[in-house]
Design an enzyme around this catalytic site. Structure first.
Site, mmCIF file in Angstrom:
data_model
loop_
_atom_site.group_PDB
_atom_site.id
_atom_site.type_symbol
_atom_site.label_atom_id
_atom_site.label_comp_id
_atom_site.label_asym_id
_atom_site.label_seq_id
_atom_site.Cartn_x
_atom_site.Cartn_y
_atom_site.Cartn_z
ATOM 1 N N THR A 35 -1.347 7.841 -0.873
ATOM 2 C CA THR A 35 -2.462 6.998 -1.301
ATOM 3 C C THR A 35 -3.215 5.335 -0.427
ATOM 4 O OG1 THR A 35 -1.420 5.316 -2.809
ATOM 5 C CG2 THR A 35 -1.645 8.029 -3.530
ATOM 6 N N ARG A 38 0.858 -1.323 0.037
ATOM 7 C CA ARG A 38 -0.168 -0.093 -0.261
ATOM 8 C C ARG A 38 1.085 1.256 0.121
ATOM 9 N NH1 ARG A 38 -4.520 0.395 4.312
ATOM 10 N NH2 ARG A 38 -3.297 1.758 5.258
ATOM 11 N N ASP A 95 4.231 -6.315 9.479
ATOM 12 C CA ASP A 95 5.303 -5.860 10.366
ATOM 13 C C ASP A 95 5.615 -6.585 11.367
ATOM 14 O OD1 ASP A 95 6.567 -3.748 9.204
ATOM 15 O OD2 ASP A 95 5.568 -2.051 9.683
ATOM 16 N N ASP A 142 -0.133 -3.396 12.241
ATOM 17 C CA ASP A 142 0.730 -3.523 11.021
ATOM 18 C C ASP A 142 0.700 -4.998 11.081
ATOM 19 O OD1 ASP A 142 1.739 -2.087 8.347
ATOM 20 O OD2 ASP A 142 2.643 -4.521 8.208
HETATM 21 C C1 PRP Z 1 -1.485 -5.017 4.011
HETATM 22 C C2 PRP Z 1 -2.056 -6.142 4.596
HETATM 23 C C3 PRP Z 1 -2.673 -6.285 3.297
HETATM 24 C C4 PRP Z 1 -3.268 -4.754 3.288
HETATM 25 C C5 PRP Z 1 -4.332 -4.429 3.053
HETATM 26 O O1 PRP Z 1 -0.742 -5.174 3.125
HETATM 27 O O2 PRP Z 1 -1.744 -7.489 4.842
HETATM 28 O O3 PRP Z 1 -2.349 -6.806 1.989
HETATM 29 O O4 PRP Z 1 -2.146 -3.681 3.218
HETATM 30 O O5 PRP Z 1 -4.995 -3.232 3.677
HETATM 31 P P1 PRP Z 1 -5.723 -2.361 2.029
HETATM 32 O O6 PRP Z 1 -7.089 -3.526 2.208
HETATM 33 O O7 PRP Z 1 -6.421 -1.246 1.959
HETATM 34 O O8 PRP Z 1 -5.282 -2.895 0.696
HETATM 35 P P2 PRP Z 1 0.510 -4.150 3.115
HETATM 36 O O9 PRP Z 1 0.549 -3.313 2.024
HETATM 37 O O10 PRP Z 1 1.005 -3.133 4.846
HETATM 38 O O11 PRP Z 1 2.172 -5.110 2.773
HETATM 39 P P3 PRP Z 1 2.716 -6.012 3.497
HETATM 40 O O12 PRP Z 1 2.202 -7.179 3.606
HETATM 41 O O13 PRP Z 1 4.513 -6.127 2.792
HETATM 42 O O14 PRP Z 1 3.435 -5.059 5.073
HETATM 43 N N1 URA Z 2 -2.845 -3.871 6.595
HETATM 44 C C1 URA Z 2 -2.584 -3.460 7.775
HETATM 45 O O1 URA Z 2 -1.297 -4.177 7.993
HETATM 46 N N2 URA Z 2 -3.195 -3.521 9.071
HETATM 47 C C2 URA Z 2 -4.116 -2.995 9.192
HETATM 48 O O2 URA Z 2 -5.083 -2.517 10.098
HETATM 49 C C3 URA Z 2 -4.413 -2.146 7.833
HETATM 50 C C4 URA Z 2 -3.904 -2.270 6.443
#
Ligand code: PRP
Ligand code: URA
Length: 230
Positions: A108, A104, A203, A200
């Site tokens: 944005t 993400r 993380d 997160d």
């Molecule tokens: C997180 C999560 C989803 C997304 C959800 O991933 O694992 O993929 O955010 O958010 P959304 O419904 O608003 O799209 P992130 O982009 O943080 O990546 P990561 O798994 O690499 O930490």
């Molecule tokens: N991605 C995450 O990992 N946590 C949230 O709460 C939203 C998006």
């Protein structure tokens, strides 16, 4: 509209409460994600068709049941979805695995694609997309769009925590995709994080982007890290 199943099984709810707790460290967090995914897999595969097979036990011949030749594919959304993958493969070792890389954008909150590798025979397979978090729904909608280009037999989406906004967006964009989650939370905050959520997920699974004290127990195994996201 998509069918939405929220798992209210006591084991899942209990594990989810520990998962959410900010004092839960990386090692335990990873284990809990896996355990919850395994329980969810059990429920989400409930409609797999069975067929009769003839076998012999040490005592007698019998007509037994086996899964009727349905081929599955698991597609975690990188990174956090990978936390659910091993548990799913433990339950269904014959499944093939695809990966979709999305992150993400911090400003944005829209997903950005950076990787995509799916099984070559995906058109013969029922796909389970894995991601612990469904927040705005942008990542799930895009991942499913990418998978649909390869024409799988069906798609289900498994997440651990879903925001109402994400459920709405996903079920409108892909009404043919059934959604399974362990909890439907209250809302999103101004940074599009789920409240109360768990912070997160990526993380917390991988121990990145942390602040505060790092504590390691006497055996050197329990590491407590606190997510920066509040
Ligand atoms: C997180 C999560 C989803 C997304 C959800 O991933 O694992 O993929 O955010 O958010 P959304 O419904 O608003 O799209 P992130 O982009 O943080 O990546 P990561 O798994 O690499 O930490
Ligand atoms: N991605 C995450 O990992 N946590 C949230 O709460 C939203 C998006």
């Amino acid at each position: 509209m998509s069918k939405v199943t929220i798992f209210d099984h006591p084991l899942i709810q209990h594990k989810l409460s520990i998962l959410r707790d900010e004092n839960t460290g990386t090692k335990e967090f990873r284990e809990l994600i896996s355990e919850i995914a395994m329980l969810m897999c059990y429920e989400a595969t409930r409609d797999l068709p069975l067929e009769d097979v003839q076998i012999k036990t040490p005592m007698a011949p019998m007509t037994a049941k086996k899964i009727a030749g349905r081929k599955l594919a698991f597609v975690p959304i990188l990174r956090a979805g990978c936390g659910m993958l091993d548990a799913m493969l433990t339950m269904v070792p014959s499944a093939k695995v695809g990966h979709i890389g999305l992150y993400r954008d911090e400003e944005t909150h829209k997903p950005v694609e950076y990787y995509n590798k799916l099984p070559g025979d995906i058109e013969e397979r029922d796909v389970f997309v894995l991601d612990p978090m469904l927040a705005t729904g942008g990542s799930a909608v895009d991942a499913i769009q990418i998978i649909k280009r390869s024409h799988p037999r069906s798609i289900k989406f498994l997440c651990i925590i879903a925001a109402p906004e994400g459920i709405d967006v996903l079920s409108k964009a892909h009404p043919d995709v059934d959604l399974f989650c362990a909890a439907k939370d209250e809302c999103l905050n101004e940074n599009c994080y789920i409240l109360p959520g768990l912070g997160d997920a990526g993380d917390r699974i991988y121990g990145t982007d942390v602040v505060g004290e790092v504590t390691i127990d006497k055996r050197g195994s329990t590491v407590k890290l606190h997510s920066k996201i509040k």
